[in-house]
Design an enzyme around this catalytic site. Structure first.
Site, PDB file in Angstrom:
ATOM      1  N   GLU A  33       0.834  -1.206   0.000  1.00 34.70           N
ATOM      2  CA  GLU A  33       0.000   0.000   0.000  1.00 34.70           C
ATOM      3  C   GLU A  33       0.869   1.257   0.000  1.00 34.70           C
ATOM      4  O   GLU A  33       1.953   1.273   0.593  1.00 34.70           O
ATOM      5  CB  GLU A  33      -0.880  -0.025   1.256  1.00 34.70           C
ATOM      6  CG  GLU A  33      -1.759   1.178   1.450  1.00 34.70           C
ATOM      7  CD  GLU A  33      -2.405   1.177   2.824  1.00 34.70           C
ATOM      8  OE1 GLU A  33      -3.505   1.759   2.954  1.00 34.70           O
ATOM      9  OE2 GLU A  33      -1.822   0.615   3.775  1.00 34.70           O
ATOM     10  N   HIS A  35       2.577   4.612   0.915  1.00 31.02           N
ATOM     11  CA  HIS A  35       2.952   5.249   2.180  1.00 31.02           C
ATOM     12  C   HIS A  35       3.703   6.544   1.896  1.00 31.02           C
ATOM     13  O   HIS A  35       4.779   6.807   2.457  1.00 31.02           O
ATOM     14  CB  HIS A  35       3.787   4.308   3.044  1.00 31.02           C
ATOM     15  CG  HIS A  35       2.970   3.327   3.820  1.00 31.02           C
ATOM     16  ND1 HIS A  35       2.399   2.203   3.254  1.00 31.02           N
ATOM     17  CD2 HIS A  35       2.584   3.311   5.121  1.00 31.02           C
ATOM     18  CE1 HIS A  35       1.721   1.527   4.170  1.00 31.02           C
ATOM     19  NE2 HIS A  35       1.810   2.182   5.301  1.00 31.02           N
ATOM     20  N   ASP A  44       3.764  -1.877   5.567  1.00 31.33           N
ATOM     21  CA  ASP A  44       2.889  -2.718   6.381  1.00 31.33           C
ATOM     22  C   ASP A  44       3.296  -4.184   6.374  1.00 31.33           C
ATOM     23  O   ASP A  44       2.665  -5.006   7.062  1.00 31.33           O
ATOM     24  CB  ASP A  44       1.443  -2.582   5.906  1.00 31.33           C
ATOM     25  CG  ASP A  44       0.833  -1.244   6.277  1.00 31.33           C
ATOM     26  OD1 ASP A  44       1.455  -0.495   7.057  1.00 31.33           O
ATOM     27  OD2 ASP A  44      -0.272  -0.931   5.781  1.00 31.33           O
ATOM     28  N   HIS A 119      -1.932  -3.719   9.331  1.00 34.71           N
ATOM     29  CA  HIS A 119      -2.641  -2.893   8.340  1.00 34.71           C
ATOM     30  C   HIS A 119      -4.044  -2.622   8.882  1.00 34.71           C
ATOM     31  O   HIS A 119      -4.797  -3.560   9.168  1.00 34.71           O
ATOM     32  CB  HIS A 119      -2.698  -3.637   7.007  1.00 34.71           C
ATOM     33  CG  HIS A 119      -3.526  -2.989   5.948  1.00 34.71           C
ATOM     34  ND1 HIS A 119      -3.247  -1.737   5.440  1.00 34.71           N
ATOM     35  CD2 HIS A 119      -4.633  -3.424   5.282  1.00 34.71           C
ATOM     36  CE1 HIS A 119      -4.141  -1.433   4.508  1.00 34.71           C
ATOM     37  NE2 HIS A 119      -4.993  -2.439   4.398  1.00 34.71           N
ATOM     38  N   GLU A 121      -7.001  -1.742   7.902  1.00 34.82           N
ATOM     39  CA  GLU A 121      -8.219  -2.294   7.325  1.00 34.82           C
ATOM     40  C   GLU A 121      -8.325  -3.821   7.446  1.00 34.82           C
ATOM     41  O   GLU A 121      -9.355  -4.402   7.125  1.00 34.82           O
ATOM     42  CB  GLU A 121      -8.351  -1.890   5.857  1.00 34.82           C
ATOM     43  CG  GLU A 121      -8.687  -0.427   5.634  1.00 34.82           C
ATOM     44  CD  GLU A 121      -7.469   0.477   5.614  1.00 34.82           C
ATOM     45  OE1 GLU A 121      -7.612   1.673   5.293  1.00 34.82           O
ATOM     46  OE2 GLU A 121      -6.353  -0.001   5.927  1.00 34.82           O
ATOM     47  N   HIS A 176      -0.900   7.206   9.318  1.00 30.84           N
ATOM     48  CA  HIS A 176      -0.509   6.471   8.118  1.00 30.84           C
ATOM     49  C   HIS A 176       0.601   7.209   7.388  1.00 30.84           C
ATOM     50  O   HIS A 176       0.427   8.361   6.970  1.00 30.84           O
ATOM     51  CB  HIS A 176      -1.718   6.310   7.191  1.00 30.84           C
ATOM     52  CG  HIS A 176      -1.395   5.571   5.928  1.00 30.84           C
ATOM     53  ND1 HIS A 176      -1.276   4.203   5.882  1.00 30.84           N
ATOM     54  CD2 HIS A 176      -1.126   6.016   4.682  1.00 30.84           C
ATOM     55  CE1 HIS A 176      -0.964   3.845   4.653  1.00 30.84           C
ATOM     56  NE2 HIS A 176      -0.864   4.928   3.903  1.00 30.84           N
ATOM     57  N   GLU A 181       5.188   5.540  11.747  1.00 25.92           N
ATOM     58  CA  GLU A 181       5.648   4.555  10.767  1.00 25.92           C
ATOM     59  C   GLU A 181       7.000   4.955  10.177  1.00 25.92           C
ATOM     60  O   GLU A 181       7.843   4.085   9.925  1.00 25.92           O
ATOM     61  CB  GLU A 181       4.606   4.380   9.663  1.00 25.92           C
ATOM     62  CG  GLU A 181       3.360   3.651  10.134  1.00 25.92           C
ATOM     63  CD  GLU A 181       2.435   3.276   8.996  1.00 25.92           C
ATOM     64  OE1 GLU A 181       1.871   2.171   9.054  1.00 25.92           O
ATOM     65  OE2 GLU A 181       2.267   4.090   8.056  1.00 25.92           O
TER      66      GLU A 181
END
Length: 258
Positions: A33, A35, A44, A119, A121, A176, A181
């Site tokens: 995904e 970033h 992730d 992650h 979701e 995010h 992160e």
């Protein structure tokens, strides 16, 4: 004997021996995904894998291969599917993949499993996959299988968050590709972090609802970074990692009687 905590780096006899000795297995759940422009698409995957490997070394565990595709990214927590390189699966598909992996681990003798989500979701689809697996495992007559499921970021301590965010923690859903992160990636894969490309178009200003299709003025920064990544440091990443590893390992020891 190979000195590794990774299942995929062991031979099958070595894996079988460690499982027979009661080693718990950690299963990281990730995604591929966006970033932002300063971090890679595998954040992730790298982060939950790194957390699991450090925990495994503390508790004598094994880390199963990370699931690299996650449930569909949403604008208010991951930027969304419109960003190039984001490769997602449907919630149903994700749940079935997780079901199959867990069912196989149980049938091969694993009796203590820790599912570590990386992650946002994936949360509810992972619960569904776990529930489906447990039903089939029970039908197979396996009655002593125990599993924990968690999000690693929930183990950051209040004092750590207050020191990292003196102006106030924006909330994990907005972190995010942001400071947390980025700092963690500086610990685990500094070679993939490009701090000179950290954007300044955040933070996101989402309304308290979703809309489809997502309009251009929905509040999502063009960079895909939902809060801010400026101020990220290795020291902040190490502080977060210490919280995750220490407190998740303690929880695993407590639940499994290690």
């Amino acid at each position: 004997m190979v000195d590794s905590v990774r299942l995929d780096e062991l031979s099958w006899p070595e894996f079988a021996a460690r499982i027979a000795a009661g080693a718990p297995v950690l299963l990281p759940l990730g995604s591929t995904e966006q970033h932002g422009p300063h971090l890679p698409l595998n954040v992730d995957v790298v982060l939950p894998t790194g957390v699991c490997e450090r925990i495994a070394r503390k508790i004598g565990g094994i880390v199963a291969p990370t699931v690299p595709y996650g449930c569909k990214s949403m604008p208010r927590s991951g930027g969304g599917e419109q960003f190039p390189g984001t490769l997602s699966v449907d919630a149903h598909t994700f749940a079935l993949v997780l079901r199959d992996v867990i069912r196989n681990l149980a049938r091969q003798g694993v009796r203590r499993l820790v599912v570590v989500n990386g992650h946002y979701e994936n949360l509810w689809p992972s619960v569904e996959g776990l529930d489906l697996a447990r039903r089939e495992i029970a039908r197979d007559g396996i009655t002593d299988f125990t599993v924990m499921r968690l999000e690693y970021w929930d183990f950051a301590q209040r004092a750590t968050l207050e020191s990292i965010f003196p102006a106030g923690f924006p909330g994990i859903e907005l972190e995010h590709a942001s400071l947390m992160e980025t700092s963690l990636m500086m610990v685990l894969r500094p070679d993939l972090v490009e701090m000179d490309k950290v954007p300044s178009d955040g933070p996101a200003t989402f309304p308290p609802y979703d809309r489809f299709p997502v309009p251009d003025d929905f509040g999502l920064p063009p960079s895909g970074v939902l809060a801010v990544a400026t101020g990220s440091t290795v020291e902040k990443g190490e502080a977060l990692m210490a919280d995750y590893v220490t407190h998740i390992a303690a929880a695993v020891r407590k639940e499994f009687g290690l």
